[in-house]
Write a protein that holds these residues in place. Sequence first.
Motif, PDB file in Angstrom:
ATOM      1  N   LEU A 148       0.828  -1.202   0.000  1.00 30.96           N
ATOM      2  CA  LEU A 148       0.000   0.000   0.000  1.00 30.96           C
ATOM      3  C   LEU A 148       0.868   1.261   0.000  1.00 30.96           C
ATOM      4  N   GLU A 149       1.972   1.206   0.750  1.00 28.75           N
ATOM      5  CA  GLU A 149       2.857   2.369   0.798  1.00 28.75           C
ATOM      6  C   GLU A 149       3.537   2.610  -0.550  1.00 28.75           C
ATOM      7  N   LYS A 150       3.846   1.523  -1.244  1.00 25.11           N
ATOM      8  CA  LYS A 150       4.494   1.670  -2.546  1.00 25.11           C
ATOM      9  C   LYS A 150       3.566   2.360  -3.538  1.00 25.11           C
ATOM     10  N   LEU A 151       2.258   2.084  -3.421  1.00 26.01           N
ATOM     11  CA  LEU A 151       1.293   2.744  -4.310  1.00 26.01           C
ATOM     12  C   LEU A 151       1.310   4.252  -4.112  1.00 26.01           C
ATOM     13  N   GLU A 152       1.611   4.691  -2.897  1.00 24.31           N
ATOM     14  CA  GLU A 152       1.690   6.125  -2.639  1.00 24.31           C
ATOM     15  C   GLU A 152       2.855   6.760  -3.398  1.00 24.31           C
ATOM     16  N   ARG A 153       3.893   5.959  -3.656  1.00 21.38           N
ATOM     17  CA  ARG A 153       5.083   6.484  -4.323  1.00 21.38           C
ATOM     18  C   ARG A 153       5.122   6.168  -5.814  1.00 21.38           C
ATOM     19  N   VAL A 154       4.722   4.961  -6.168  1.00 16.47           N
ATOM     20  CA  VAL A 154       4.787   4.503  -7.562  1.00 16.47           C
ATOM     21  C   VAL A 154       3.424   3.938  -7.954  1.00 16.47           C
ATOM     22  N   GLN A 155       2.678   4.703  -8.670  1.00 13.26           N
ATOM     23  CA  GLN A 155       1.315   4.294  -9.027  1.00 13.26           C
ATOM     24  C   GLN A 155       1.339   3.566 -10.371  1.00 13.26           C
ATOM     25  N   THR A 156       1.642   2.269 -10.284  1.00 10.40           N
ATOM     26  CA  THR A 156       1.724   1.446 -11.479  1.00 10.40           C
ATOM     27  C   THR A 156       0.779   0.264 -11.355  1.00 10.40           C
ATOM     28  N   LYS A 157       0.667  -0.483 -12.433  1.00  4.78           N
ATOM     29  CA  LYS A 157      -0.198  -1.660 -12.452  1.00  4.78           C
ATOM     30  C   LYS A 157       0.290  -2.723 -11.467  1.00  4.78           C
ATOM     31  N   TRP A 158       1.625  -2.812 -11.304  1.00  3.53           N
ATOM     32  CA  TRP A 158       2.153  -3.825 -10.410  1.00  3.53           C
ATOM     33  C   TRP A 158       1.919  -3.464  -8.952  1.00  3.53           C
ATOM     34  N   SER A 159       1.785  -2.191  -8.650  1.00  7.18           N
ATOM     35  CA  SER A 159       1.427  -1.788  -7.292  1.00  7.18           C
ATOM     36  C   SER A 159       0.050  -2.328  -6.935  1.00  7.18           C
ATOM     37  N   ILE A 160      -0.886  -2.202  -7.855  1.00  4.47           N
ATOM     38  CA  ILE A 160      -2.238  -2.731  -7.644  1.00  4.47           C
ATOM     39  C   ILE A 160      -2.193  -4.249  -7.501  1.00  4.47           C
ATOM     40  N   LYS A 196      -8.937   2.018 -11.191  1.00  2.00           N
ATOM     41  CA  LYS A 196      -9.841   1.778 -12.329  1.00  2.00           C
ATOM     42  C   LYS A 196      -9.050   1.383 -13.570  1.00  2.00           C
ATOM     43  N   LYS A 197      -7.934   2.052 -13.789  1.00  2.00           N
ATOM     44  CA  LYS A 197      -7.131   1.792 -14.980  1.00  2.00           C
ATOM     45  C   LYS A 197      -6.498   0.402 -14.951  1.00  2.00           C
ATOM     46  N   HIS A 198      -6.107  -0.050 -13.745  1.00  2.00           N
ATOM     47  CA  HIS A 198      -5.390  -1.327 -13.631  1.00  2.00           C
ATOM     48  C   HIS A 198      -6.192  -2.369 -12.855  1.00  2.00           C
ATOM     49  N   ALA A 199      -7.512  -2.312 -12.973  1.00  2.00           N
ATOM     50  CA  ALA A 199      -8.371  -3.236 -12.232  1.00  2.00           C
ATOM     51  C   ALA A 199      -8.088  -4.691 -12.589  1.00  2.00           C
ATOM     52  N   LEU A 200      -7.761  -4.948 -13.831  1.00  7.39           N
ATOM     53  CA  LEU A 200      -7.496  -6.318 -14.259  1.00  7.39           C
ATOM     54  C   LEU A 200      -6.287  -6.914 -13.532  1.00  7.39           C
ATOM     55  N   TYR A 201      -5.300  -6.077 -13.251  1.00  3.09           N
ATOM     56  CA  TYR A 201      -4.131  -6.567 -12.523  1.00  3.09           C
ATOM     57  C   TYR A 201      -4.497  -6.895 -11.075  1.00  3.09           C
ATOM     58  N   GLY A 202      -5.428  -6.119 -10.514  1.00  2.00           N
ATOM     59  CA  GLY A 202      -5.921  -6.443  -9.185  1.00  2.00           C
ATOM     60  C   GLY A 202      -6.665  -7.771  -9.171  1.00  2.00           C
ATOM     61  N   LEU A 203      -7.494  -7.998 -10.178  1.00  2.00           N
ATOM     62  CA  LEU A 203      -8.208  -9.276 -10.285  1.00  2.00           C
ATOM     63  C   LEU A 203      -7.241 -10.429 -10.481  1.00  2.00           C
ATOM     64  N   PHE A 204      -6.184 -10.182 -11.252  1.00  2.00           N
ATOM     65  CA  PHE A 204      -5.176 -11.211 -11.481  1.00  2.00           C
ATOM     66  C   PHE A 204      -4.465 -11.575 -10.176  1.00  2.00           C
ATOM     67  N   GLY A 205      -4.090 -10.563  -9.395  1.00  2.00           N
ATOM     68  CA  GLY A 205      -3.453 -10.820  -8.102  1.00  2.00           C
ATOM     69  C   GLY A 205      -4.363 -11.560  -7.146  1.00  2.00           C
ATOM     70  N   GLY A 206      -5.653 -11.200  -7.145  1.00  2.00           N
ATOM     71  CA  GLY A 206      -6.617 -11.896  -6.299  1.00  2.00           C
ATOM     72  C   GLY A 206      -6.818 -13.344  -6.730  1.00  2.00           C
ATOM     73  N   ALA A 207      -6.842 -13.571  -8.036  1.00  2.00           N
ATOM     74  CA  ALA A 207      -7.017 -14.933  -8.552  1.00  2.00           C
ATOM     75  C   ALA A 207      -5.874 -15.833  -8.143  1.00  2.00           C
ATOM     76  N   ILE A 208      -4.651 -15.301  -8.202  1.00  2.00           N
ATOM     77  CA  ILE A 208      -3.483 -16.092  -7.787  1.00  2.00           C
ATOM     78  C   ILE A 208      -3.524 -16.361  -6.285  1.00  2.00           C
TER      79      ILE A 208
END
Length: 215
Positions: A148-160, A196-208
């Motif tokens: 969560l802290e990394k998202l504050e600094r680097v807002q990328t798909k991998w953060s999500i 919203k932009k990287h929602a699919l990456y969030g779903l992918f992380g949840g699926a794994i």
Amino acid sequence: ITEQWRLFFLLTLSFFLRTYDLLHIPLIGDVGRDYLRALSLLRLQSFDLLGIPSIIPRFSQGPFNIWFDALSFLFGGVSVFSPPLFAAVLTSIGIACFYTVCERWFGKHAAFLSALLLAVSPMAILQSRMPFYLFAIPVFTLLLLLALEKLERVQTKWSIFFIVLSFATLMQWELSSLPLIFLIGYSVIKHFPVWKKHALYGLFGGAIGFLPQII
């Protein structure tokens, strides 16, 4: 204690308290059940995708504690002492990581006192010596907070991706960590365009992360 030796002191104290007098390990039925399931896994007789039933009969805990016991038996020998020893290593390393992160966030003195409290906490020691599902919560909660802290600094798909994956992994250890989802909800509100932009990456992380339950 000089500042240079603080981390070594925390590691030593944590490991000592968690491994002292292992002839008196607190065991309960659920721990014995996981030991037997871990042995079945090592003998290739079964592969558990769920853990013990939770207090809500409809749900079960994740299988990570069983897998952890199996790995402990694999590398430390089939003994009642192997899982507590490996749990002591994991939790002590977690305390060291906790100290390092808190030192960066709050300063060295607050970090030392906070890590010391976690190192000597009677309940943390008890859970590690069993070992039971709850012993891994501090380590994996820290991973979630770092994501969560990394998202504050680097807002990328991998953060999500890593935020959702770390939360799902935490849930594999203990379902009672579910309220931490409110932290993710706060992050979604604060950084809604990124989520919203990287929602699919969030779903992918949840699926794994939830793959054992999904299967």
